[in-house]
Enzyme design. Structure first.
Site, PDB file in Angstrom:
ATOM      1  N   LYS A 129     -13.983 -13.131   1.082  1.00 59.12           N
ATOM      2  CA  LYS A 129     -14.027 -12.808   2.513  1.00 59.12           C
ATOM      3  C   LYS A 129     -14.252 -11.301   2.645  1.00 59.12           C
ATOM      4  O   LYS A 129     -13.337 -10.505   2.452  1.00 59.12           O
ATOM      5  CB  LYS A 129     -12.725 -13.187   3.229  1.00 59.12           C
ATOM      6  CG  LYS A 129     -12.899 -13.096   4.752  1.00 59.12           C
ATOM      7  CD  LYS A 129     -11.613 -12.881   5.504  1.00 59.12           C
ATOM      8  CE  LYS A 129     -11.205 -11.460   5.631  1.00 59.12           C
ATOM      9  NZ  LYS A 129     -12.142 -10.552   6.349  1.00 59.12           N
ATOM     10  N   GLU A 136      -5.251  -3.525  -4.222  1.00 59.28           N
ATOM     11  CA  GLU A 136      -5.730  -2.132  -4.241  1.00 59.28           C
ATOM     12  C   GLU A 136      -5.607  -1.607  -2.826  1.00 59.28           C
ATOM     13  O   GLU A 136      -6.353  -2.037  -1.935  1.00 59.28           O
ATOM     14  CB  GLU A 136      -7.203  -2.087  -4.690  1.00 59.28           C
ATOM     15  CG  GLU A 136      -7.442  -2.571  -6.097  1.00 59.28           C
ATOM     16  CD  GLU A 136      -6.826  -1.678  -7.155  1.00 59.28           C
ATOM     17  OE1 GLU A 136      -6.410  -0.546  -6.827  1.00 59.28           O
ATOM     18  OE2 GLU A 136      -6.749  -2.118  -8.304  1.00 59.28           O
ATOM     19  N   CYS A 146     -10.844   5.255  -0.259  1.00 60.86           N
ATOM     20  CA  CYS A 146      -9.416   5.133  -0.574  1.00 60.86           C
ATOM     21  C   CYS A 146      -8.925   6.333  -1.363  1.00 60.86           C
ATOM     22  O   CYS A 146      -7.816   6.793  -1.172  1.00 60.86           O
ATOM     23  CB  CYS A 146      -9.176   3.851  -1.356  1.00 60.86           C
ATOM     24  SG  CYS A 146     -10.208   3.714  -2.827  1.00 60.86           S
ATOM     25  N   GLU A 185      -2.611   8.196   6.245  1.00 58.42           N
ATOM     26  CA  GLU A 185      -3.952   8.026   5.674  1.00 58.42           C
ATOM     27  C   GLU A 185      -4.919   8.029   6.853  1.00 58.42           C
ATOM     28  O   GLU A 185      -4.969   7.059   7.620  1.00 58.42           O
ATOM     29  CB  GLU A 185      -4.061   6.710   4.897  1.00 58.42           C
ATOM     30  CG  GLU A 185      -5.429   6.566   4.259  1.00 58.42           C
ATOM     31  CD  GLU A 185      -5.692   5.223   3.598  1.00 58.42           C
ATOM     32  OE1 GLU A 185      -5.298   4.176   4.157  1.00 58.42           O
ATOM     33  OE2 GLU A 185      -6.322   5.208   2.532  1.00 58.42           O
TER      34      GLU A 185
END
Ligand code: NAD
Length: 487
Positions: A183, A259, A293, A390
């Site tokens: 997905k 992750e 990331c 973040e």
């Protein structure tokens, strides 16, 4: 030949990819191009029934092709053929991707697609080289540690590097003998459909890769809850990773690779090559407009060289060329959506309200798309929102230190430990820091992956569980069985 193209002329495969075919579906979620804000498609949302069909197709493909049980070299050869075709079709794949994502077409062809093809080859080579082991036992018995694929792996990927992220999941899972239901992100789903189509054209069994489109709450939850999904491999935010863990705990225990997010520091000592450090730091915070990331978004620099380094970074980030993702010359990407750009801006404003000072940037770029100016914020303490959150945008904070202990204390983040950078000419200090930095990756005198693929990537703390890339990623897609025979 120029790679630039007119985005209004590119046909998109809209639907799901099940059992080797595109299953057309009504779009449910409106999609806008990050480069100009124009509405261009709608993403279908698969429910439980379609996810079920995709999982059934994967199971049937495993059975019919005996993918997990064929001579392993056959898997290697098939995956090489897929990688070759991906490169041959790089231009078409790049156009589908550049149209809807933040990835510029030039970087896609030279970077994302070339690297992904090479990673698939890298994983393909494990298939016939990694195997079971004999265990040391007494003469009267034989112990074996048998290695086997899981079956059907459920993979979920984010929008920031759609082709690379699909490759990170598909390469090791398929090489290890599994089938996959993938997905992709609802914001950038189309390149995965084309990758799956290329796999079938390259000769991989139909149904080995199935792609279901949809959002997290409906499609993602249906996938991770499915009883026939033997393992979940996820890349995305820590928030969604937690939701997936919760859902898997509720619906049935299964192994997971997660992750997740990051807030990575880059520490620069006065003895470093400052020009090289500035290039690496400016590159890491502007690459994909900071939507990576591992983006090194917290600069921690020795006080005596802070002004010199900051001036050099400023000069380099101002030279970045923004532009639509469908123009070859574009270096600097838009933010994925208007909503995400507003979030970036909100955190920058909160950072300034908390005492931060913008050396450059701090607002939108004047353009049609969702561009945000590269931003440097100084005068920030550890609790400043720009240090804690973040941001997932082109925002770099600058903090200074005078001792190693201070540098280490500033580099530590309460939640994240994905990557870190260290710039110094001192070997002993390098080792001291490599040992003490709480991060899954430490880059020294550079801030980027190598193209060797052998170094695993993954987070410490809430940046994740398990590894992608490297031998670890291959092994994470196999399970072991202990067999003990009395002779
Ligand atoms: P996201 O978590 O919002 O979405 C990622 C994927 O998860 C999407 O496909 C989404 O539909 C799906 N999803 C969301 N909620 C779900 C749920 N409850 N169940 C199942 N699936 C669900 O992340 P994003 O905004 O697409 O990507 C940015 C994030 O990804 C950042 O936090 C970034 O650090 C992280 N990321 C990590 C790595 C890494 O290697 N550690 C790599 C790339 C991106």
């Amino acid at each position: 030949m120029s790679l630039s193209f007119n985005p209004d002329t590119i046909p998109l495969p809209v639907g799901h990819f099940i059992d080797g075919e595109l299953v057309s579906a009504e779009g449910a979620m409106e999609m806008r191009r990050p480069s100009d804000g124009k509405s261009y498609a709608a993403c279908p949302v698969a429910g439980v029934d379609l996810v079920d069909r995709a999982v059934e197709s994967a199971k049937a493909a495993l059975k019919a092709s005996n993918w997990g049980g064929v001579r392993p070299r056959e898997r290697t050869k098939a995956l090489h053929a897929w990688a070759d075709l991906m490169e041959a079709e790089a231009q078409t794949l790049a156009r589908i991707e550049a149209l809807s994502s933040t990835r510029p077409v030039g970087q896609l062809v030279a970077g994302d697609i070339a690297v992904t093809a090479e990673q698939i080859r890298f994983f393909a080579e494990f298939a016939d080289k990694e195997g079971s082991e004999l265990a040391p036992t007494d003469d009267a018995s034989l112990g074996m540690i048998m290695s086997e694929p899981y079956g059907v792996v459920g993979a979920i990927t984010p929008w920031n590097f759609p082709i690379s992220m699909a490759g990170w999941k598909l390469g090791p899972a398929l090489a290890a003998g599994n089938a996959v239901v993938l997905k992709p992100s609802e914001m950038t789903p189309f390149s995965a459909l084309y990758m799956a189509e290329l796999a079938v054209r390259a000769g991989l069994p139909s149904g080995l890769i199935n792609v279901v489109l949809g959002d997290g709450p409906k499609t993602g939850t249906a996938l991770t809850s499915h009883p026939e999904i033997a393992k979940v491999s996820f890349t995305g935010s820590t928030r969604a990773g937690s939701a997936i863990m919760e859902n898997v705990a509720r619906t049935g225990v299964k192994p997971m690779t997660l992750e997740l997010g990051g807030k990575s520091p880059q520490i620069v000592f006065a003895d470093a090559d400052l020009d090289k450090a500035a290039t690496a730091i400016a590159g890491s915070v502007t690459f994909n407009a900071g939507q990576a990331c591992v983006a090194g978004t917290r600069l921690i620099v020795e006080k005596s060289v802070a002004d010199r380094l900051t001036a050099s970074i400023l000069e380099k980030i101002k030279a970045m060329r923004p532009g639509p993702t469908w123009e070859e010359a574009t270096q600097y990407s838009p933010i994925i959506s208007e909503r995400q750009r507003a979030r970036v801006d909100g955190i920058v404003r909160a950072a300034v309200a908390a005492g931060g000072e913008c050396l450059t940037g701090g607002t939108f770029m004047e353009s049609r798309g969702y561009f945000y100016q590269p931003t440097l914020i100084t005068n920030v303490r550890q609790h400043n929102p720009a240090i804690v959150e973040e941001i997932f945008g082109p925002v770099l904070t600058v903090q200074t230190f005078e001792t190693e202990e201070e540098a280490l204390a500033l580099s530590s983040h309460p939640a994240y430990g994905l990557a870190s950078g260290l710039f110094t000419a001192d070997l002993s200090r390098t080792i001291r820091f490599a040992r003490r930095l709480e991060a899954g990756t430490v880059w020294v005198n550079r801030y980027s992956r190598s193209r060797d693929h052998i170094l695993p990537t993954g987070g410490y703390k809430r940046s994740g569980i398990g590894k992608d890339l490297g031998r670890e990623a291959y092994l994470a897609n196999r399970r072991t069985k202990s067999v003990l025979i009395t002779l």
